[in-house]
Design a protein around this motif. Structure first.
Motif, PDB file in Angstrom:
ATOM      1  N   GLU A  18      25.537  12.093   1.884  1.00 26.32           N
ATOM      2  CA  GLU A  18      24.296  12.465   2.590  1.00 26.32           C
ATOM      3  C   GLU A  18      24.471  13.790   3.334  1.00 26.32           C
ATOM      4  O   GLU A  18      23.537  14.578   3.436  1.00 26.32           O
ATOM      5  CB  GLU A  18      23.913  11.385   3.611  1.00 26.32           C
ATOM      6  CG  GLU A  18      23.220  10.172   3.028  1.00 26.32           C
ATOM      7  CD  GLU A  18      24.197   9.155   2.474  1.00 26.32           C
ATOM      8  OE1 GLU A  18      25.421   9.412   2.523  1.00 26.32           O
ATOM      9  OE2 GLU A  18      23.743   8.120   1.964  1.00 26.32           O
ATOM     10  N   ARG A  46      14.939   6.846   0.721  1.00 28.20           N
ATOM     11  CA  ARG A  46      16.276   6.756   0.125  1.00 28.20           C
ATOM     12  C   ARG A  46      16.434   5.438  -0.644  1.00 28.20           C
ATOM     13  O   ARG A  46      16.987   5.391  -1.735  1.00 28.20           O
ATOM     14  CB  ARG A  46      17.320   6.851   1.243  1.00 28.20           C
ATOM     15  CG  ARG A  46      18.740   6.542   0.838  1.00 28.20           C
ATOM     16  CD  ARG A  46      19.353   7.693   0.078  1.00 28.20           C
ATOM     17  NE  ARG A  46      20.633   7.340  -0.513  1.00 28.20           N
ATOM     18  CZ  ARG A  46      20.798   6.936  -1.763  1.00 28.20           C
ATOM     19  NH1 ARG A  46      19.758   6.790  -2.548  1.00 28.20           N
ATOM     20  NH2 ARG A  46      21.992   6.666  -2.235  1.00 28.20           N
ATOM     21  N   ALA A  62      19.980  10.350  -3.937  1.00 30.57           N
ATOM     22  CA  ALA A  62      19.701  10.700  -2.546  1.00 30.57           C
ATOM     23  C   ALA A  62      19.455  12.191  -2.454  1.00 30.57           C
ATOM     24  O   ALA A  62      20.372  12.974  -2.653  1.00 30.57           O
ATOM     25  CB  ALA A  62      20.900  10.334  -1.687  1.00 30.57           C
ATOM     26  N   THR A  63      18.230  12.585  -2.155  1.00 28.48           N
ATOM     27  CA  THR A  63      17.964  14.018  -2.113  1.00 28.48           C
ATOM     28  C   THR A  63      17.307  14.462  -0.816  1.00 28.48           C
ATOM     29  O   THR A  63      16.995  15.633  -0.655  1.00 28.48           O
ATOM     30  CB  THR A  63      17.042  14.434  -3.282  1.00 28.48           C
ATOM     31  OG1 THR A  63      15.877  13.614  -3.235  1.00 28.48           O
ATOM     32  CG2 THR A  63      17.725  14.258  -4.623  1.00 28.48           C
ATOM     33  N   LEU A  98      20.574   9.719   8.149  1.00 29.92           N
ATOM     34  CA  LEU A  98      20.805   8.555   7.296  1.00 29.92           C
ATOM     35  C   LEU A  98      22.205   7.997   7.482  1.00 29.92           C
ATOM     36  O   LEU A  98      22.429   6.808   7.392  1.00 29.92           O
ATOM     37  CB  LEU A  98      20.615   8.961   5.825  1.00 29.92           C
ATOM     38  CG  LEU A  98      19.172   9.272   5.440  1.00 29.92           C
ATOM     39  CD1 LEU A  98      19.120  10.055   4.154  1.00 29.92           C
ATOM     40  CD2 LEU A  98      18.378   7.987   5.321  1.00 29.92           C
TER      41      LEU A  98
END
Ligand code: GTP
Ligand code: MG
Length: 484
Positions: free
Chosen positions: A142, A210, A216-217, A224
């Motif tokens: 992340e 998410r 995960a972008t 997060l």
């Protein structure tokens, strides 16, 4: 003294001097293992350590295949303020019954592998055993997304984040957050309660988005995966709906948010970049292309966008705002790897590589012009399946066989985590551009498989390597020339 005796004495002397020098100065190679969350970084590092230290089958890693790699041992990590990569815990998880994948990474860690080898060149080999320290950093994927924020102002970042949230098929959390923002006047006086409430709703929106997506972008990453910043005031900002031309007023809520955004960059993102990325010599970028394909064309485009923003920060050799931070080191080799290739039959591996090649082309072009050697590869650091031909009516289908994790479903069938299944993953499209345009939506789903159970490493010297696909080729590309 004959000439040959003299040369032997000289070589002997050189060997002794060389040995002393090596003790003083062992070169180190910092390998960046980069990738978004769940792309396979921790598994890659674990499998790499396992295969190097346990004499894995690495026929395309020349130093190992030629018998020149003499030993590989874990040594204390070079930076005392960074915890050691918990290889032993990951190895124990893989040795448990049933075998488990490592957990999602929550903090940064580092590992040093001391390699000793013989040179491939006869003259250099006469100087004796050589050494190389391989240093690798693991971190929560992340956090990587934040690198894209480095070149962006608060205003640009806000506009982008809002545009993306509005473009989503928003769940409740996203709608709640957008409603909150639409009621906020950026010019209103700064307000701590609004900051706390907005940041909370923004975090809920990020977490919900998410959970919905296969890749995960969305960032900021610490919202997060906060690590040691849990509850920190550095995480109390959120995007506001700013008009394109209106300047941010002093003392306003927008000014407060912009200040906190800048603090986040200064106290979180820049140090993370400086300490862990700016000193890299080599880089492997792991990409879960199959996960993105599972999510459809939109997810694949999101992945491309996230990769592009991250790779801006890694422009190898380019003169940019980074130049001051990079401190002389230049990434001279860059490998893009599509991970988890054991989810498809080997006959589709070149198509997987073609899709990754297309996804990373723009970035690779940038790297290419700056002189870094780049390469694209499909690999599985830890192979969880085998291949089989299965008869379906009159046809033989190329299938993969493994134990899907409990709860995984394929064609409505729910797996219990114990039963083995033969799955026909389908063919990847021949023309990679169709996966981005959505012209030929790719219908297959790839279940997650149980990892192979790896016996615990014993002190007896018995070797316990791990199955992989092309990990050896990746090692050869990344380290081969340093072991010449
Ligand atoms: N079949 C297969 N699955 C893999 C492989 N590598 C990773 N995976 C799967 O991908 C998941 C994520 O891998 P990790 O190595 O934990 O990913 P990561 O990049 O470290 O993720 P974060 O720590 O969240 O950033 C694993 O739990 C596995 O389910 C592989 O080689 N083969
Ligand atoms: Mg990890």
């Amino acid at each position: 003294m004959r000439a040959s005796d003299l040369s032997l004495t000289v070589i002997d002397g050189l060997a002794q001097a060389g040995h002393r020098l090596q003790g003083l100065f062992t070169p180190s190679l910092r390998l960046g293992v980069t990738g978004l969350a769940r792309s396979g970084k921790t598994v890659f590092i674990t499998a790499l350590i396992r295969n190097l230290t346990q004499g894995g089958r690495l026929p395309f890693f020349a130093a190992s295949a030629d018998g020149r790699l003499l030993s590989a041992d874990l040594e204390p990590q070079p930076d005392d303020n960074v915890p050691r990569f918990d290889y032993e815990a990951h190895a124990a998880a893989l040795a448990s019954d049933p075998a488990l994948w490592p957990e999602s990474t929550r903090r940064v860690s580092e590992v040093r592998i001391a390699l000793s080898f013989l040179s491939a060149h006869p003259l250099r080999r006469a100087l004796g055993v050589r050494r190389l320290n391989l240093d690798i950093v693991d971190y929560p994927g992340e956090w990587l997304l934040d690198l894209g924020m480095l070149g962006e102002s608060y205003a640009t970042w806000s506009r982008d984040a809002l545009e993306r949230a509005r473009g989503m098929a928003g769940g409740k959390a996203t709608l709640d957050w957008l409603a909150f923002v639409s009621q906020r006047d950026p010019g209103a006086p700064e307000d701590e309660q609004a900051a706390l409430e907005g940041a909370r709703l923004f975090t809920d929106h990020l977490a919900a988005a998410r959970a919905q997506s296969t890749v995960a972008t969305l960032g900021p990453g610490r919202f997060l995966m906060p690590g040691d910043l849990e509850g920190s005031p550095l995480l109390t900002f959120f995007p506001l709906d700013l008009a394109e031309s209106a300047p941010i007023q002093r003392g306003s809520l927008a000014a407060m948010m912009a200040r906190r955004y800048d603090s986040y960059l200064a106290h979180v993102v820049r140090p993370f970049f400086r300490e862990h990325f700016s000193r890299l010599d080599r880089q492997i970028v792991l990409v879960d292309v199959l996960g993105a394909l599972n999510g459809g064309a939109e997810t694949t485009l999101e992945l491309e966008r996230a990769l592009a923003s991250v790779l801006k920060a890694f422009r190898p050799g380019a003169a940019s705002w980074l130049a001051g931070l990079v401190g002389g080191r230049r990434i001279d080799r860059l490998l893009f790897a599509a991970t988890k290739a054991d989810h498809i039959h080997h006959t589709s591996h070149d198509r997987l590589e073609a899709i990754l090649g297309l996804l990373t082309r723009r970035a690779a072009e940038r790297a290419g012009t700056a002189g870094a050697e780049t390469h694209v590869m499909a690999l599985a650091a830890l192979r969880a399946t085998r291949e089989a031909q299965v008869r379906d009516g009159g046809m033989m289908l190329p299938c993969i066989v493994g134990v899907p994790l409990p709860g995984e479903t394929v064609d409505g069938q729910v797996f219990d985590g114990r039963r083995e299944a033969a799955i026909f993953p389908g063919d990847l499209p021949q023309d990679p551009s169709t996966v981005l345009s959505g012209a030929a939506p790719f219908a297959a789903t790839f279940p997650r498989f149980r990892p192979p159970r790896l016996p615990p490493v014993r002190a007896s010297g018995e070797r316990q390597a791990a199955p992989h696909i092309r990990l050896d080729r990746a090692l050869d590309f990344l380290l081969g020339d340093w072991l010449q």
